[in-house]
Design a protein around this motif. Structure first.
Motif, PDB file in Angstrom:
ATOM      1  N   LEU A   1       5.982   0.062  -7.184  1.00 36.86           N
ATOM      2  CA  LEU A   1       6.751  -0.046  -6.314  1.00 36.86           C
ATOM      3  C   LEU A   1       5.950   0.183  -4.822  1.00 36.86           C
ATOM      4  CD1 LEU A   1       9.713  -0.323  -5.027  1.00 36.86           C
ATOM      5  CD2 LEU A   1       9.936   2.229  -5.542  1.00 36.86           C
ATOM      6  N   ALA A   2       5.058   1.040  -5.062  1.00 30.33           N
ATOM      7  CA  ALA A   2       4.382   1.473  -3.958  1.00 30.33           C
ATOM      8  C   ALA A   2       3.473   0.054  -3.502  1.00 30.33           C
ATOM      9  CB  ALA A   2       3.221   2.265  -4.295  1.00 30.33           C
ATOM     10  N   VAL A   3       2.897  -0.501  -4.564  1.00 27.26           N
ATOM     11  CA  VAL A   3       2.014  -1.868  -4.395  1.00 27.26           C
ATOM     12  C   VAL A   3       2.956  -2.861  -3.840  1.00 27.26           C
ATOM     13  CG1 VAL A   3       0.729  -3.759  -5.438  1.00 27.26           C
ATOM     14  CG2 VAL A   3       0.430  -1.281  -6.145  1.00 27.26           C
ATOM     15  N   GLY A   4       4.019  -3.010  -4.251  1.00 24.00           N
ATOM     16  CA  GLY A   4       5.332  -4.059  -3.784  1.00 24.00           C
ATOM     17  C   GLY A   4       5.448  -3.697  -2.244  1.00 24.00           C
ATOM     18  N   ALA A   5       5.943  -2.595  -2.080  1.00 24.67           N
ATOM     19  CA  ALA A   5       6.175  -2.048  -0.734  1.00 24.67           C
ATOM     20  C   ALA A   5       4.976  -2.440   0.207  1.00 24.67           C
ATOM     21  CB  ALA A   5       6.270  -0.603  -0.476  1.00 24.67           C
ATOM     22  N   LEU A   6       3.568  -2.297  -0.048  1.00 20.91           N
ATOM     23  CA  LEU A   6       2.573  -2.370   0.698  1.00 20.91           C
ATOM     24  C   LEU A   6       2.351  -3.832   0.968  1.00 20.91           C
ATOM     25  CD1 LEU A   6      -0.022  -1.557   2.248  1.00 20.91           C
ATOM     26  CD2 LEU A   6      -1.371  -1.670  -0.176  1.00 20.91           C
ATOM     27  N   ALA A   7       2.518  -4.680  -0.063  1.00 27.32           N
ATOM     28  CA  ALA A   7       2.561  -6.229  -0.008  1.00 27.32           C
ATOM     29  C   ALA A   7       3.709  -6.748   0.992  1.00 27.32           C
ATOM     30  CB  ALA A   7       2.709  -6.822  -1.465  1.00 27.32           C
TER      31      ALA A   7
END
Length: 560
Positions: free
Chosen positions: A193-199
């Motif tokens: 989720l964190a990686v998706g939010a950053l992307a």
């Protein structure tokens, strides 16, 4: 007392900015995907752990039943808490970390149990399937609580079923493994989720830069305004992508270029054909206010590159302005002709006045006769050979202007053109342009002369204009017919480089062409062939077929 201001209502909903909405939606999608993936992983995990526990219990039961000493002790000893079966079962249980290992005889009496007091008692669950020779895996409740169980038959050395072995794995350990796996899964889901939010944030920032931090409503309004502006302005607009393909045309551009929506997505050369118009719009010809001819229209084009590698070109119709400019040139030519005639008339009047004052009356009469005769002879000669009134008037006026500029303008002896022109104004434009260019080329040179030849052969008309100027270099004989190309300074009211291009376009429109070569004795010779310039001659009725309709006329004819 001042009235209390109304409390502001909290409005919930999507943010106005486009990048914020994109970020929020992408984060929501990433969170939803993470939750869904975690749920889809956890849903079968419990069943997988149950199956693993039951298989482990069954495997321990099979290993225990495979011990021949247990079957032998079961048949040769009694069920006591300190018996050999109890000791061997407990040893295996402690080694395998099982919750219990119960060895029972065919009556269901326990010979081993983790609780010694239970040895010698009946089991709490039905061992019928195991005693019947079947292996059993199940989750069930017993004296030690809920457990994953495996049951197998116990056979002696002859293969005869003498009892059964039941092994249990505490269900709390299975649940503990499940609960232990959840934090790791949540950590992975949180990381994803964190990686998706950053992307999503990076994409939203890019969207923010590309959309200039506009809201969806602003973009919608801009698109509506753009459509209204593009289709409302009186200039043609052509938008190109980085590959040089047409991506947008407004109504005026379609009209000026003579193309439709089928041109969208195609390259300029495919949509317009090769030529100066495509070169100007594609940027292969650089400059501002570039002139080009498309069909019968004179266009002014400007091109502006865009940040994405494409370009936007604007087109203005200068056909009417060019026509006004040419009419102005014609008017100036007439004014020059009148001025020349006035100057010449004044000189003749002064000469006549001098002859009269000297009382040379006979010489004065002869002088007046010669002047009138020469002028009449020139006009009659042109009118006799050029029967179209517009063209004849043009050549008479040009002859007067040429004489004022010190140039002899004459018709060729082979000139002959009947009054059957289909497009006299087009031919007037062609002749006027070529004669003006010839006069400009020879003006100021000694023995300057321009010769015009107009001949008709059937429906075809051939025009030749020769001059005694410097001529056209061979490498420039095609270049001079290009729109916008000229070696002369443009006048204030319009630009140069259109006349010869229009001459060729007018000739090609009638299926002909225009070329230039070298005249005999030097100079340039322009040749224009118009295959369909003349109409078919009208059929004349034979005199014998004409019958008078008046009876008096008939009587007169008979009396004769």
């Amino acid at each position: 007392m001042s009235p209390t201001p109304p409390a502001r209502r909290l409005r919930l909903g999507l943010p106005r900015r486009m990048f914020a909405q994109v970020l929020l939606m992408q984060v929501a999608i990433a969170a939803g995907v993470a939750v869904l993936a975690t749920g889809l992983f956890l849903a079968p995990l419990s069943d997988q752990l149950d199956d693993q526990a039951m298989r482990r219990a069954l495997s321990i039961a099979q290993t225990t039943a495979a011990q021949p000493q247990i079957a032998e002790d079961l048949t040769s000893t009694s069920a006591t808490p300190g018996g050999p079966v109890q000791r061997e079962a407990e040893r295996i249980r402690e080694a395998t970390k099982a919750e219990y290992i119960v060895v029972m005889d065919r009556r269901g009496v326990r010979w081993s149990h983790p609780t010694p007091s239970e040895v010698g008692r009946l089991v709490s669950t039905d061992p019928g399937q195991a005693l019947a020779g079947h292996e059993v895996m199940e989750i069930d409740n017993g004296t030690l609580g809920r457990s994953a169980r495996g049951k197998v038959p116990l056979r002696d050395g002859d293969g005869k079923i003498v009892g059964a072995v039941s092994v249990g794995i505490a269900y709390d350990s299975v649940r503990a493994r499940l609960l232990h796996a959840i934090p790791g899964l949540l950590a992975y889901a949180g990381g994803a989720l964190a990686v998706g939010a950053l992307a999503a944030w990076l994409i939203s920032r890019r969207v923010q830069r590309q959309t200039r931090d506009l809201a969806f409503s602003d973009i919608s309004a801009l698109l509506a305004e753009r459509e209204a502006m593009l289709h409302g302005i009186r200039e043609g607009v052509v938008a190109l992508d980085r590959g040089g393909r047409i991506r947008l045309l407004n109504d005026e551009a379609r009209r000026l270029l003579g193309i439709g929506d089928e041109a969208v997505g195609r390259s300029l050369d495919e949509a317009l054909g090769t030529g100066r118009t495509a070169d100007v719009l594609a940027g292969r010809v650089t400059g501002t206010d570039l002139l080009t001819v498309r069909g019968q229209r004179v266009l002014v084009a400007n091109r502006m590159p865009t940040d994405d590698g494409g370009a936007v070109a604007t087109l203005r119709d200068r056909t009417e302005l060019e026509q006004l400019g040419r009419e102005l040139d014609s008017t100036r030519g007439l004014i020059d002709a009148l001025r020349a005639q006035d100057h010449e008339h004044a000189n003749r009047m002064h000469t006549l006045l001098g002859l009269l004052e000297l009382e040379m009356y006979d010489d004065a009469v002869e002088f007046v006769g010669e002047v009138v005769g020469d002028h009449r002879a020139t006009a009659e000669q042109v009118a006799e050979r050029i029967q179209d009134p517009l063209l004849a008037a043009l050549l008479v006026g040009k002859a007067t202007v040429a004489a004022e500029r010190g140039v002899a303008l004459r018709l060729s002896d082979r000139t002959g053109l009947p009054d059957r022109l289909i497009d006299p104004r087009g031919l007037v434009t062609i002749v006027g342009n070529l004669v003006d260019n010839a006069l400009d080329a020879v003006a100021g040179t000694p023995h300057a002369r321009v010769e015009v030849e107009l001949r008709a052969e059937g429906r075809s008309a051939t025009l030749r204009v020769r001059d005694t100027g410097p001529g056209i270099p061979e490498e420039q004989r095609e270049l001079i017919f290009t729109e916008g190309w000229s070696t002369k300074q443009p006048p204030a009211h319009r630009e140069r480089g259109i006349g010869l291009s229009l001459v060729r376009r007018l000739a090609e429109r009638q299926g002909g062409g225009a070329t230039v070569g070298e005249a005999e004795g030097g100079g340039a010779e322009f040749t224009v062939v118009l295959p369909e310039a003349l109409a078919e001659p009208a059929l004349e009725l034979e005199p014998a077929l004409t019958m008078p309709s008046d009876p008096h006329t008939v009587a007169e004819e008979e009396s004769r």
